[in-house]
Design a protein around this motif. Sequence first.
Motif, PDB file in Angstrom:
ATOM      1  N   LEU A   1       5.321   1.748 -12.806  1.00  0.00           N
ATOM      2  CA  LEU A   1       4.077   1.108 -13.240  1.00  0.00           C
ATOM      3  C   LEU A   1       4.361  -0.027 -14.219  1.00  0.00           C
ATOM      4  CD1 LEU A   1       1.522   4.024 -13.813  1.00  0.00           C
ATOM      5  CD2 LEU A   1       1.293   2.108 -12.219  1.00  0.00           C
TER       6      LEU A   1
ATOM      7  N   SER B   1       5.451  -3.129 -12.772  1.00  0.00           N
ATOM      8  CA  SER B   1       4.440  -3.737 -11.901  1.00  0.00           C
ATOM      9  C   SER B   1       3.455  -4.611 -12.671  1.00  0.00           C
ATOM     10  CB  SER B   1       3.657  -2.643 -11.157  1.00  0.00           C
ATOM     11  OG  SER B   1       4.513  -1.808 -10.412  1.00  0.00           O
TER      12      SER B   1
ATOM     13  N   SER C   1       0.819  -1.217   0.000  1.00  0.00           N
ATOM     14  CA  SER C   1       0.000   0.000   0.000  1.00  0.00           C
ATOM     15  C   SER C   1       0.852   1.267   0.000  1.00  0.00           C
ATOM     16  CB  SER C   1      -0.943   0.008   1.207  1.00  0.00           C
ATOM     17  OG  SER C   1      -0.209  -0.022   2.424  1.00  0.00           O
TER      18      SER C   1
ATOM     19  N   LYS D   1       1.643   3.102  -3.549  1.00  0.00           N
ATOM     20  CA  LYS D   1       0.636   3.771  -4.380  1.00  0.00           C
ATOM     21  C   LYS D   1       1.112   5.119  -4.902  1.00  0.00           C
ATOM     22  CE  LYS D   1      -4.134   5.412  -4.438  1.00  0.00           C
ATOM     23  NZ  LYS D   1      -5.387   5.614  -3.668  1.00  0.00           N
ATOM     24  N   ASN D   2       1.572   5.966  -4.034  1.00  0.00           N
ATOM     25  CA  ASN D   2       2.010   7.304  -4.460  1.00  0.00           C
ATOM     26  C   ASN D   2       3.215   7.232  -5.379  1.00  0.00           C
ATOM     27  OD1 ASN D   2       0.000   8.571  -3.000  1.00  0.00           O
ATOM     28  ND2 ASN D   2       1.276   8.817  -1.169  1.00  0.00           N
ATOM     29  N   GLU D   3       4.132   6.291  -5.095  1.00  0.00           N
ATOM     30  CA  GLU D   3       5.338   6.134  -5.918  1.00  0.00           C
ATOM     31  C   GLU D   3       4.958   5.764  -7.354  1.00  0.00           C
ATOM     32  OE1 GLU D   3       8.732   6.136  -5.017  1.00  0.00           O
ATOM     33  OE2 GLU D   3       8.392   6.794  -2.961  1.00  0.00           O
ATOM     34  N   LYS D   4       4.055   4.815  -7.500  1.00  0.00           N
ATOM     35  CA  LYS D   4       3.677   4.344  -8.843  1.00  0.00           C
ATOM     36  C   LYS D   4       2.869   5.390  -9.601  1.00  0.00           C
ATOM     37  CE  LYS D   4       2.019   0.224  -7.631  1.00  0.00           C
ATOM     38  NZ  LYS D   4       1.504  -1.160  -7.787  1.00  0.00           N
ATOM     39  N   GLU D   5       2.131   6.204  -8.875  1.00  0.00           N
ATOM     40  CA  GLU D   5       1.372   7.273  -9.535  1.00  0.00           C
ATOM     41  C   GLU D   5       2.292   8.324 -10.142  1.00  0.00           C
ATOM     42  OE1 GLU D   5      -1.258   8.758  -6.565  1.00  0.00           O
ATOM     43  OE2 GLU D   5      -2.775   7.196  -6.874  1.00  0.00           O
ATOM     44  N   LYS D   6       3.494   8.462  -9.585  1.00  0.00           N
ATOM     45  CA  LYS D   6       4.453   9.460 -10.059  1.00  0.00           C
ATOM     46  C   LYS D   6       5.407   8.919 -11.120  1.00  0.00           C
ATOM     47  CE  LYS D   6       4.632  11.647  -5.478  1.00  0.00           C
ATOM     48  NZ  LYS D   6       5.498  11.895  -4.302  1.00  0.00           N
ATOM     49  N   SER D   7       5.488   7.597 -11.269  1.00  0.00           N
ATOM     50  CA  SER D   7       6.508   7.009 -12.145  1.00  0.00           C
ATOM     51  C   SER D   7       5.910   6.005 -13.121  1.00  0.00           C
ATOM     52  CB  SER D   7       7.584   6.320 -11.297  1.00  0.00           C
ATOM     53  OG  SER D   7       8.470   5.584 -12.101  1.00  0.00           O
ATOM     54  N   ILE D   8       5.996   6.319 -14.408  1.00  0.00           N
ATOM     55  CA  ILE D   8       5.543   5.387 -15.444  1.00  0.00           C
ATOM     56  C   ILE D   8       6.412   4.138 -15.439  1.00  0.00           C
ATOM     57  CG2 ILE D   8       5.302   5.053 -17.938  1.00  0.00           C
ATOM     58  CD1 ILE D   8       4.580   7.997 -18.166  1.00  0.00           C
TER      59      ILE D   8
END
Length: 319
Positions: free
Chosen positions: A111, A114, A98, A101-108
Amino acid sequence: MAVFKIVHITKYQYNWPIKESINEIRLFPHHFENQDVLQYQLLITQNPEVIFSEDYHGNRVGNFNILEAHTEMSIESRMLVRVNHSLKIPEVDHATVSDLKNEKEKSIALLRFSYPEIISKQDEIDQILAAIGGQNKTIIALAQACSEYIYTHFTYTKGITTIHTTLDEILEIKKGVCQDFAHVLLQLMRTLGIPARYVSGYICPNQSGMRGEGATHAWVEVYSPVQGWLGIDPTNNIWTMDNHVKLSVGLNFSDCTPVKGTFKGLAKQTLSVCVSIGYEDGSHFEEINDVQLQEVSTEVQEQLDYIDNLYQQQVQQQQ
């Protein structure tokens, strides 16, 4: 901290002359916070000009051509590398999925690392994760549990898989080598939503009995929002140590292939890889592997047989 002198020789041989060999190599040890490249030298047959660049994942890439006809190509990579993996300690990292979440929202890029591969046997991956249980576990604990599962339930067997073996096939036979186990761990981590990347390199434990020692090796790095990328080796069920030397990273083996290319000509090729490792105490380890390549098509094999027969007839006529 450890220092290694590594010589990696890749040798291609062809039963008939080929030409216009176009190649891409990833044989350059990574500069990162745990690893320093002290010396590096690259030697290639016919001394072609090598054009250097950096790929999407930050790996140094070399491209070169050998246009003249030849029956052999050798690529020799010499390096002196200092490693210090103790700068990162997985056990003190308590981040959870959990927290990503913020890390993946900032980095393509995170993602992309993942997304699990689309495979037929995804239900087996889900069953493994269900058996492990992921509730309230940290990223580190999940990676350790998945690594231990692979180490316990998959058999390390040389020669049964190739670079073309699929993840579905590995899950079916539950046998393979470091590259195969890395791909299974990638699928497990990514199914959990944890960014994970494939790592190509060497393991240099000075004949301590670890699997994959002295040869090119593969493992996985999982991402934690606390410490960044952390290496884990499912082949030996350990976190990377001072004897893991990193060459390149990517989504899978294809992104990290040490040497790949193409050529003009009709010929069978063989590939051997020799890795020699020198240790600080003066000891030395060397291993030579004949790499199993993808078989040629029936059509190409018929043409090769025809050429071989013509050659044999000419030899007999000259005798």
